[in-house]
Design a protein around this motif. Structure first.
Motif, PDB file in Angstrom:
ATOM      1  N   ALA A  81      -6.795  -8.347 -10.676  1.00 29.10           N
ATOM      2  CA  ALA A  81      -7.463  -7.074 -10.920  1.00 29.10           C
ATOM      3  C   ALA A  81      -8.795  -7.024 -10.216  1.00 29.10           C
ATOM      4  O   ALA A  81      -9.298  -8.032  -9.722  1.00 29.10           O
ATOM      5  CB  ALA A  81      -7.649  -6.857 -12.415  1.00 29.10           C
ATOM      6  N   LYS A  82      -9.296  -5.859 -10.154  1.00 29.82           N
ATOM      7  CA  LYS A  82     -10.630  -5.669  -9.607  1.00 29.82           C
ATOM      8  C   LYS A  82     -11.250  -4.525 -10.375  1.00 29.82           C
ATOM      9  O   LYS A  82     -10.710  -3.415 -10.394  1.00 29.82           O
ATOM     10  CB  LYS A  82     -10.498  -5.330  -8.114  1.00 29.82           C
ATOM     11  N   THR A  83     -12.326  -4.801 -11.040  1.00 29.66           N
ATOM     12  CA  THR A  83     -13.013  -3.716 -11.735  1.00 29.66           C
ATOM     13  C   THR A  83     -13.998  -3.099 -10.771  1.00 29.66           C
ATOM     14  O   THR A  83     -14.293  -3.666  -9.727  1.00 29.66           O
ATOM     15  CB  THR A  83     -13.809  -4.223 -12.944  1.00 29.66           C
ATOM     16  N   GLY A  84     -14.490  -1.969 -11.155  1.00 27.78           N
ATOM     17  CA  GLY A  84     -15.472  -1.368 -10.273  1.00 27.78           C
ATOM     18  C   GLY A  84     -16.023  -0.094 -10.845  1.00 27.78           C
ATOM     19  O   GLY A  84     -15.555   0.436 -11.847  1.00 27.78           O
ATOM     20  N   THR A  85     -17.038   0.333 -10.158  1.00 30.51           N
ATOM     21  CA  THR A  85     -17.586   1.630 -10.486  1.00 30.51           C
ATOM     22  C   THR A  85     -17.657   2.367  -9.177  1.00 30.51           C
ATOM     23  O   THR A  85     -17.825   1.770  -8.125  1.00 30.51           O
ATOM     24  CB  THR A  85     -19.004   1.515 -11.060  1.00 30.51           C
ATOM     25  N   ALA A  86     -17.463   3.635  -9.276  1.00 30.81           N
ATOM     26  CA  ALA A  86     -17.632   4.444  -8.077  1.00 30.81           C
ATOM     27  C   ALA A  86     -18.808   5.349  -8.336  1.00 30.81           C
ATOM     28  O   ALA A  86     -18.838   6.087  -9.315  1.00 30.81           O
ATOM     29  CB  ALA A  86     -16.374   5.259  -7.809  1.00 30.81           C
ATOM     30  N   GLN A  87     -19.809   5.200  -7.455  1.00 29.42           N
ATOM     31  CA  GLN A  87     -20.998   6.021  -7.670  1.00 29.42           C
ATOM     32  C   GLN A  87     -20.647   7.478  -7.494  1.00 29.42           C
ATOM     33  O   GLN A  87     -19.846   7.850  -6.644  1.00 29.42           O
ATOM     34  CB  GLN A  87     -22.082   5.626  -6.667  1.00 29.42           C
ATOM     35  N   ASN A  88     -21.247   8.260  -8.325  1.00 28.22           N
ATOM     36  CA  ASN A  88     -20.906   9.666  -8.370  1.00 28.22           C
ATOM     37  C   ASN A  88     -22.192  10.450  -8.307  1.00 28.22           C
ATOM     38  O   ASN A  88     -23.020  10.366  -9.205  1.00 28.22           O
ATOM     39  CB  ASN A  88     -20.149   9.920  -9.683  1.00 28.22           C
ATOM     40  N   PRO A  89     -22.372  11.190  -7.218  1.00 26.21           N
ATOM     41  CA  PRO A  89     -23.652  11.919  -7.065  1.00 26.21           C
ATOM     42  C   PRO A  89     -23.859  12.961  -8.159  1.00 26.21           C
ATOM     43  O   PRO A  89     -24.977  13.411  -8.380  1.00 26.21           O
ATOM     44  CB  PRO A  89     -23.522  12.580  -5.697  1.00 26.21           C
ATOM     45  N   HIS A  90     -22.782  13.331  -8.875  1.00 28.78           N
ATOM     46  CA  HIS A  90     -22.907  14.427  -9.841  1.00 28.78           C
ATOM     47  C   HIS A  90     -23.179  13.952 -11.258  1.00 28.78           C
ATOM     48  O   HIS A  90     -23.332  14.751 -12.155  1.00 28.78           O
ATOM     49  CB  HIS A  90     -21.640  15.284  -9.838  1.00 28.78           C
ATOM     50  N   GLY A  91     -23.164  12.672 -11.462  1.00 27.55           N
ATOM     51  CA  GLY A  91     -23.374  12.241 -12.848  1.00 27.55           C
ATOM     52  C   GLY A  91     -23.114  10.776 -13.005  1.00 27.55           C
ATOM     53  O   GLY A  91     -23.207   9.995 -12.047  1.00 27.55           O
ATOM     54  N   LYS A  92     -22.754  10.395 -14.220  1.00 28.67           N
ATOM     55  CA  LYS A  92     -22.511   8.998 -14.528  1.00 28.67           C
ATOM     56  C   LYS A  92     -21.400   8.453 -13.631  1.00 28.67           C
ATOM     57  O   LYS A  92     -20.484   9.177 -13.235  1.00 28.67           O
ATOM     58  CB  LYS A  92     -22.080   8.912 -15.999  1.00 28.67           C
ATOM     59  N   ASP A  93     -21.469   7.146 -13.277  1.00 25.11           N
ATOM     60  CA  ASP A  93     -20.485   6.538 -12.393  1.00 25.11           C
ATOM     61  C   ASP A  93     -19.071   6.663 -12.962  1.00 25.11           C
ATOM     62  O   ASP A  93     -18.875   6.713 -14.172  1.00 25.11           O
ATOM     63  CB  ASP A  93     -20.789   5.036 -12.218  1.00 25.11           C
ATOM     64  N   HIS A  94     -18.094   6.684 -12.029  1.00 23.16           N
ATOM     65  CA  HIS A  94     -16.702   6.687 -12.462  1.00 23.16           C
ATOM     66  C   HIS A  94     -16.280   5.257 -12.754  1.00 23.16           C
ATOM     67  O   HIS A  94     -16.655   4.324 -12.056  1.00 23.16           O
ATOM     68  CB  HIS A  94     -15.794   7.250 -11.371  1.00 23.16           C
ATOM     69  N   SER A  95     -15.479   5.129 -13.772  1.00 23.08           N
ATOM     70  CA  SER A  95     -14.961   3.824 -14.144  1.00 23.08           C
ATOM     71  C   SER A  95     -13.665   3.583 -13.383  1.00 23.08           C
ATOM     72  O   SER A  95     -12.728   4.369 -13.470  1.00 23.08           O
ATOM     73  CB  SER A  95     -14.716   3.810 -15.662  1.00 23.08           C
ATOM     74  N   PHE A 117     -10.580   0.787 -11.972  1.00 26.90           N
ATOM     75  CA  PHE A 117      -9.923  -0.491 -12.188  1.00 26.90           C
ATOM     76  C   PHE A 117      -8.622  -0.488 -11.409  1.00 26.90           C
ATOM     77  O   PHE A 117      -7.850   0.470 -11.489  1.00 26.90           O
ATOM     78  CB  PHE A 117      -9.632  -0.675 -13.689  1.00 26.90           C
ATOM     79  N   VAL A 118      -8.430  -1.539 -10.584  1.00 23.58           N
ATOM     80  CA  VAL A 118      -7.129  -1.669  -9.918  1.00 23.58           C
ATOM     81  C   VAL A 118      -6.563  -3.033 -10.278  1.00 23.58           C
ATOM     82  O   VAL A 118      -7.312  -4.002 -10.442  1.00 23.58           O
ATOM     83  CB  VAL A 118      -7.238  -1.538  -8.386  1.00 23.58           C
ATOM     84  N   SER A 119      -5.247  -3.086 -10.436  1.00 26.49           N
ATOM     85  CA  SER A 119      -4.658  -4.360 -10.847  1.00 26.49           C
ATOM     86  C   SER A 119      -3.168  -4.352 -10.515  1.00 26.49           C
ATOM     87  O   SER A 119      -2.573  -3.301 -10.341  1.00 26.49           O
ATOM     88  CB  SER A 119      -4.830  -4.555 -12.352  1.00 26.49           C
TER      89      SER A 119
END
Lengths: 623, 411
Positions: free
Chosen positions: A533-547, A549-551
């Protein structure tokens, strides 16, 4: 006298002349001019359509996803109406007199006409039909035509299955098969497999007299055609997994896509928020559609899984690692420092706290932004290429061979291309020759202009799980019970990426395995099933980061690859990770060993409660 | 006996019967002899017509010459009395009714007038060129016409008497009259189609041109001026007559000439439906009993005045041509027979028969294919109806009787 008797020739001449003119005229209207034949057909024939039964849709285990239910259209032929008791009919149909007058007007005016049958009241339920049928004889000019409506035993996969609508003028002009008011697939599978599902309409030619009374079938049905029922489809969807995923995803904004890596078959594809597909069927369709349409908070009609473009974020670091290794600018033991960010650019892009420096496996495990910025820079500044442009073009080529910035070509109705920015684009933004690796450094961590759909995201995981190849992700595995239908041929072609060396993938997979064993996904282990798996956040210019996860699982011979993204949910391991983990366990084991996690996911509401939660948090702080 | 004529008669009657069956075909009464249906009734008319023919053939031929005027007067009285004694049927007062069957005396006026005309013109003293005789001739033909049109308002039955023009022409009527009549018809049509002012100028130019080519003496000048004035007054008269016509007649003329917008649902309906029925028959037709336009009542009067539509629809171009050719053959055969008569009476009578049959054929078929105005007259031997079948049978068989004695003394 002789002179007079010669007049017989003139008389006979006139008679024969007129006879010849008449026969010539007959030849013209009977043999040469075809318009009368058409007129005759239009007048004396009534073409009764027999609608074909639309094909059912099953899941991969032959569980029903879509079936049909009978519905009845009340038709009217205004010319045949006699002694109509308007009030009686209105009561029976439960409509107002005004609405009755409106409907009658519609039936009489163009494109309808008093001599033409048209729909008076659409889609009566079997119950309404039953009560109407007994009394229909009292309303000459009204009759019932049976139709079928879609029904969904489970309220799932609304976006994927799609809905059915009526053909409008534009459709009928484009494809003469459809007549206005015919049903056809508007979205989803219903649209992509429309021709298979719809079957073929039948036509019965009835003769009618001048008063439009039916006089029997034309030529004993010689020219009639039977309706050919539509073929059933076997979907790749696992109904139980889909249902479970939708349950977990409720009250969250985002998307999950699960693919069987060895086949490219989509096991589950969830867009959340979603809606009950039964809402877009029947007479309430328009009302419900408007209701769903106006829900701007959840936007349930928006198919995020194929139509939303997100920055790939951490997932892309895996590709970055692959490219680095492939281009020999990176080895598994390469170490790069991280100072809460990428040091050469003064700590941008930023990173979260973790030990430093780290090797590749460690960087994948911790999803280090700095590390992959270094990798990106070394790929673009690679001396083996003459200049930045060539290196960038190479980098972009490889990235796109992972099905990024291009449609996957799946059989899902609408698909976004996503984006991997082109040289031309950056030339336009920064000026020709005025940009280099450091200008576009955040591409290395899957940010900036990069865009990826959740479907592409899951496909990316599939490629890693397969170590370099994929089948075009698809949603239908058999047509009419035949898995070898030519329509499905394109899903049997193996696509290879530009990186085919499995050893390269093994390094990345090792890193992903470590993320589960001891990294960011450490809390999400599945007993007995080692997975990657790989967790992650995707920065989002409009608000809180997106959560994010790929696995894929299991690590050996992967059976399921999942890509999940939940909007504004912060770290991958808090929301996206647990949901993916539960889905994998459910799919592979059939049971859940972490009911606590399951409960938390099902109950978590990230759409409606943020305000309330904040209040609670504030309250807690005060105490 | 001229068996060719008898055979043609027989074939046409049978074709008629079969097409009436097809035109009003009703599955519940599929037996062709079912007398509750029109085809069953027509069979009765046919059988009685044969009987009539037989009676006519056994009566002495001198009866017809001797009693020509008497027969004429009897039927004249009958058509005068019908409107007062007969029962009204569908707004028409031209019928005597006997239970389910009706008789239309005006139909029989045709053969009566034909007999009287033959009698009058065959008189050796009678020269048709005499104004007095011309007047009497016109009276013989004109009186029944006026009565039928005036008292019974049966335009179709009245207009048929125009057919005698052919007989009169054959017997020496000046071509000038015919040209004048022809000119009148042409001017009538032109006056309705073209702006009257242009027509006046056109006539003026024609007269001026005529003056260039004839010797310019006083007589010719007078004749050309007279023709010009007559022509102009005819044009003016046409507008007057047209204005005085009843609306439905105006409409029929408009439909034929294609004047103005024709509403296919109203005034243009009959002709349009007739054309659709015939036109949809194609080359070979839809097959017997397979016609939809006639069988399902799209065509009005499909068993009587519009019976030709059934022929055209179910038998196609082949069938409709055959019917026209059969009819024309019969008519030409009658002219051939008329010309072989020694007796002027028989010849004149024969021409009358041929003329009447031709006139019916021309108008009836012409209206179904849009070449003649809609005038309600039957297609000889084919249309449903006892009176017309009887009338045509009597007309024809009197001539056959006369013909069979052609070699006897002159009458």
């Amino acid at each position: 006298m002789n002179l007079l008797s010669d007049r017989k020739y003139i008389i006979m001449g006139v008679f024969v002349f007129i006879g010849v003119i008449y026969i010539a005229r007959l030849f013209y209207i009977q043999v040469i001019d075809d318009s009368y034949k058409l007129d005759a057909r239009n007048q004396a024939f009534r073409y009764n359509t027999e609608f074909a039964v639309r094909g059912y849709i099953y899941d991969r285990n032959n569980k029903l996803l879509v079936y049909n239910e009978a519905a009845y259209d009340l038709m009217v032929l205004p010319k045949e109406i006699k002694n109509l008791d308007t009030n009686d009919l209105c009561d029976l149909l439960g409509i107002t007199k005004e609405s009755f007058i409106r409907k009658m007007k519609k039936a009489v005016q163009a494109p309808n006409s008093p001599r033409k049958q048209s729909i008076f009241e659409k889609q009566l339920s079997p119950k309404e039909y039953a009560s109407l049928q007994e009394r229909l004889y009292r309303f000459p000019g009204f009759f019932v035509q049976s139709r079928t409506l879609r029904k969904y035993p489970k309220k799932i996969a609304a976006h994927t299955l799609g809905y059915i609508g009526e053909a409008d003028k534009k459709t009928t002009e484009k494809d003469p098969y459809y007549k206005e008011g015919d049903y056809l697939g508007i979205s989803g599978i219903e649209r992509t497999y429309e021709k298979v599902l719809r079957g073929r309409k039948g036509m019965r030619i009835m003769m009618v007299d001048v008063n439009n009374r039916e006089k029997g079938s034309y030529m004993n049905g010689l020219y009639d055609t039977m309706a050919i029922p539509g073929k059933p489809l076997t979907s790749t969807i696992d109904r139980d997994l889909q249902e479970y995923a939708e349950l977990l995803m409720q009250n969250k904004r985002g998307s999950v896509v699960a693919i069987e890596p060895s086949t490219g078959e989509i096991l589950a594809i969830v867009t959340s928020p979603t809606y009950d597909p039964n809402l877009l069927v029947g007479r309430a369709r328009n009302k419900n559609f408007a209701m769903l349409y106006s829900d701007t908070l959840g936007n349930p009609l928006f198919n995020r899984s194929t139509m939303a473009s997100y920055p790939p974020g951490s997932t892309f670091k895996l590709i970055m690692a692959l490219i680095g290794l492939h281009e020999h600018v990176l080895t598994p033991s390469t170490r790069y420092p991280c100072a809460r960010g990428y040091p050469p650019l003064g700590g941008r892009p930023k990173c979260h706290p973790h030990p430093s420096p780290m090797d590749l496996e460690g960087a994948i495990g911790t999803s280090c932004n700095s590390y992959f910025s270094y990798v990106f820079k070394s790929v673009i500044d690679d001396k083996t290429y003459d200049d930045t442009y060539k290196a960038y073009a190479n980098w972009r080529d490889i990235a796109m061979s992972f099905c990024l910035g291009t449609k996957t070509g799946s059989d899902l109705a609408n698909e976004l291309r996503g984006n991997v920015p082109s040289i031309k684009y950056y030339d336009k933004v920064f000026g020709k020759g005025s940009w280099k690796a450091s200008t576009v450094i955040s591409l290395g961590i899957g940010q900036a202009e990069m865009g990826i759909t959740p479907l592409q995201n899951a496909n990316l995981v599939t490629i890693i799980a397969n170590k370099g190849w994929y089948y075009t992700p698809h949603i239908v595995k058999a047509i009419g019970g035949n898995p070898n239908d030519t329509l499905l041929d394109r899903f049997k072609v193996k696509h290879y990426t530009k990186i085919t060396d499995t050893a390269i993938y093994n390094h990345v997979i090792q890193g992903m395995a470590r993320a589960v064993e001891s990294g960011t996904a450490g809390a999400l282990k599945i007993e007995g099933i080692p997975y990657c798996a790989k967790t992650g956040t995707a920065q989002n210019p409009h608000g809180k980061d997106h959560s994010v996860f790929v696995s894929f699982a299991p690590k050996q011979n992967p059976k399921i690859a999942i890509g999940i993204l939940i909007e504004n949910a912060g770290f991958g391991s808090t929301w996206a990770g647990p949901i993916a983990r539960l889905m994998m366990e459910k799919y592979l084991k059939g049971k859940i060993t972490r009911p606590d996690l399951e409960k938390r996911m099902i109950e978590g509401d990230l759409i409606h409660k943020p305000v309330a939660e904040k209040k609670v948090e504030k309250a807690k702080k005060r105490h | 006996m001229d068996w060719i004529t008898v055979l043609l008669y027989f074939v046409l009657v049978i074709i008629g019967w079969m097409n009436i069956y097809a035109a009003v075909y009703n599955e519940q009464h599929y037996i062709i002899t079912d007398i509750s249906q029109k085809y069953g009734k027509q069979l009765i008319w046919i059988i009685t017509a044969f009987l009539l023919a037989f009676i006519i053939l056994i009566i002495d031929e001198s009866f017809y010459t001797a009693f020509a005027y008497v027969i004429y007067v009897i039927f004249l009285v009958a058509i005068i009395l019908v409107p007062f004694l007969g029962r009204e049927v569908k707004g028409s007062r031209s019928w005597f009714r006997f239970g389910e069957f009706g008789i239309q005396p005006a139909e029989f006026m045709k053969f009566a007038a034909n007999l009287a005309l033959a009698k009058f013109l065959s008189n050796q003293e009678t020269k048709i060129a005499d104004y007095k005789n011309t007047f009497i001739t016109l009276l013989l033909i004109g009186v029944p016409m006026v009565i039928i049109k005036g008292l019974q308002d049966e335009t179709g039955l009245a207009i048929v008497f125009v057919a005698f023009v052919f007989t009169l022409y054959r017997e020496g009527l000046s071509v000038n009259y015919l040209l004048l009549g022809f000119l009148a018809i042409i001017l009538f049509i032109l006056a309705l189609l073209i702006n009257n002012l242009y027509l006046f100028i056109f006539i003026g130019v024609l007269c001026a041109l005529a003056l260039l080519f004839v010797r310019r003496n006083r007589k010719n000048l007078f004749i050309i001026a007279a023709i010009g004035v007559i022509a102009c007054s005819m044009v003016k008269g046409t507008s007057y007559v047209y204005d005085k016509m009843e609306p439905h007649q105006k409409v029929r003329i408009d439909v034929l000439l294609g004047r103005g917008e024709v509403d296919l649902k109203k005034e243009g309906y009959n002709v349009n439906q007739a054309k659709i029925a015939i036109g949809s028959g194609g080359f070979l037709g839809k097959g017997y009993l397979q016609g939809t336009q006639t069988k399902y009542d799209f065509v009005p009067e499909q068993d009587t005045d519009f019976i030709f539509c059934t022929v055209g629809e179910e038998w196609g171009f082949i069938g409709s041509s055959v019917v026209i050719i059969l009819q024309l053959t019969l008519i030409l055969r009658l002219i051939y027979m008329a010309e072989r008569q020694r007796s002027p009476f028989s010849r004149i009578y024969g021409y009358g028969v041929a003329s009447i049959l031709f006139f019916h054929l021309m108008i009836n078929v012409g209206m179904t294919i849009g070449l003649a105005p809609v005038i309600g007259i039957p297609l000889p031997f084919l249309s449903y109806g006892g009176s017309s079948l009887w009338s045509f049978t009597i007309l024809l068989f009197i001539f056959l009787k006369l013909d069979s004695h052609r070699l006897q003394i002159l009458r």
